[in-house]
Design an enzyme around this catalytic site. Structure first.
Site, short mmCIF file in Angstrom:
data_model
loop_
_atom_site.label_atom_id
_atom_site.label_comp_id
_atom_site.label_asym_id
_atom_site.label_seq_id
_atom_site.Cartn_x
_atom_site.Cartn_y
_atom_site.Cartn_z
CG ASP A 175 -9.75 -1.54 -23.09
OD1 ASP A 175 -10.93 -1.86 -23.14
OD2 ASP A 175 -8.81 -2.32 -22.92
NE ARG A 181 -7.84 -6.33 -21.01
CZ ARG A 181 -7.95 -5.16 -21.62
NH1 ARG A 181 -7.13 -4.17 -21.30
NH2 ARG A 181 -8.86 -4.96 -22.54
N PRO A 193 0.82 -1.22 0.00
CG PRO A 193 -0.73 -1.53 1.71
CD PRO A 193 0.58 -2.04 1.19
CD GLU A 200 0.38 -7.93 10.65
OE1 GLU A 200 1.32 -8.73 10.89
OE2 GLU A 200 -0.75 -8.31 10.36
#
Ligand code: 4GX
Length: 237
Positions: free
Chosen positions: A158, A143, A78, A105
């Site tokens: 897209d 992709r 994160p 953690e």
């Protein structure tokens, strides 16, 4: 977990067809103690466990030996830079990418300084491990590799590859539960259809994600359309 995620879908068929290769490395295979530990208690105390640096360093060393030095080693956390379509495009042009997935953690800081070359986050929420983040990245990057998605044009058009949200899509039936498909889409007027879609994409982006318009590469026609849409919305409010 990663293997299960690669068992189906367009990217897995790309792997079968040899268009890209994904190898999974179990950190426990790179431990030296009897319990095959990949985590330990934090120095300084406190709750939670911390990923040990050695198994990650040894795993990347094995990759180097077996498949050559990777072009980038991405730590998923994160704390990373936000993963986005443009990051996916960049990684799709990189030959050899290592994705480091941790649990617990935290990760010993020396993994960041010695092993990883960059750090990416797939979003502001906390996962229980980096594996799902790695699968998200493998899917979004995979992709974009030529041939993985059958219709090259659909990838190019897209949502996001243009920096805008997508326009509304419809298929048969032409009326469903009292809701009709917009007439223009049934008209056969290709130029009109394109104009309607461009406008709808701009309207949606303005309504839902206006900050995207600050960075989207818009044509002069799209800028003019946007000014028109903004004027109409002022009138409404
Ligand atoms: N986008 N997580 C990684 C363990 C961890 C903690 C600190 C390195 C440093 C996540 C995300 C994410 C949870 C994966 C914590 N690893 N990864 N994990 N959001 O939430 O990528």
């Amino acid at each position: 977990m990663v293997r299960a995620g690669l068992e189906e879908g367009v990217v897995s068929r790309g792997i079968e067809r040899g268009l890209l290769d994904v190898a999974i490395h179990d950190l426990r295979d790179h431990t030296t103690d009897r319990h095959r530990s990949v985590d330990d208690v934090p120095y300084g105390g406190g709750p939670g466990m911390v990923m040990k640096p050695e198994p990650l360093a040894r795993a990347v060393e094995t990759i180097r030996r077996e498949r050559g030095t990777p072009d980038t080693v991405v730590l998923l956390s994160p704390q990373g830079r936000r993963f986005s379509q443009s990051e996916a495009e960049r990684l799709s042009r990189v030959g050899h990418v290592v994705l480091l997935c941790g649990r617990y953690e935290g990760m010993d800081e020396r993994v960041r300084t010695l092993v990883a070359t960059e750090e990416l986050s797939i979003g502001d929420y906390v996962l229980s491990g980096g594996e799902l983040a790695a699968l998200v990245i493998i899917d979004a990057v995979g992709r974009l590799i030529p041939g993985v998605v059958g219709d090259d044009q659909s990838v190019q058009e897209d949502s996001f590859s243009r920096g805008l949200l997508d326009y509304p899509h419809y298929t048969r039936p032409s009326e469903f539960e009292g809701l009709k498909v917009p007439d223009v889409l049934l008209s056969g007027h290709h130029a009109e259809v394109l104009r309607w879609r461009r406008r709808a994409a701009l309207e949606r982006t303005l309504a839902r994600r206006p900050e995207l318009l600050d960075v989207a590469a818009l044509t002069d026609e799209e800028r003019a359309l946007l000014t028109e849409i903004r004027k109409e919305q002022e009138k409404k409010s």
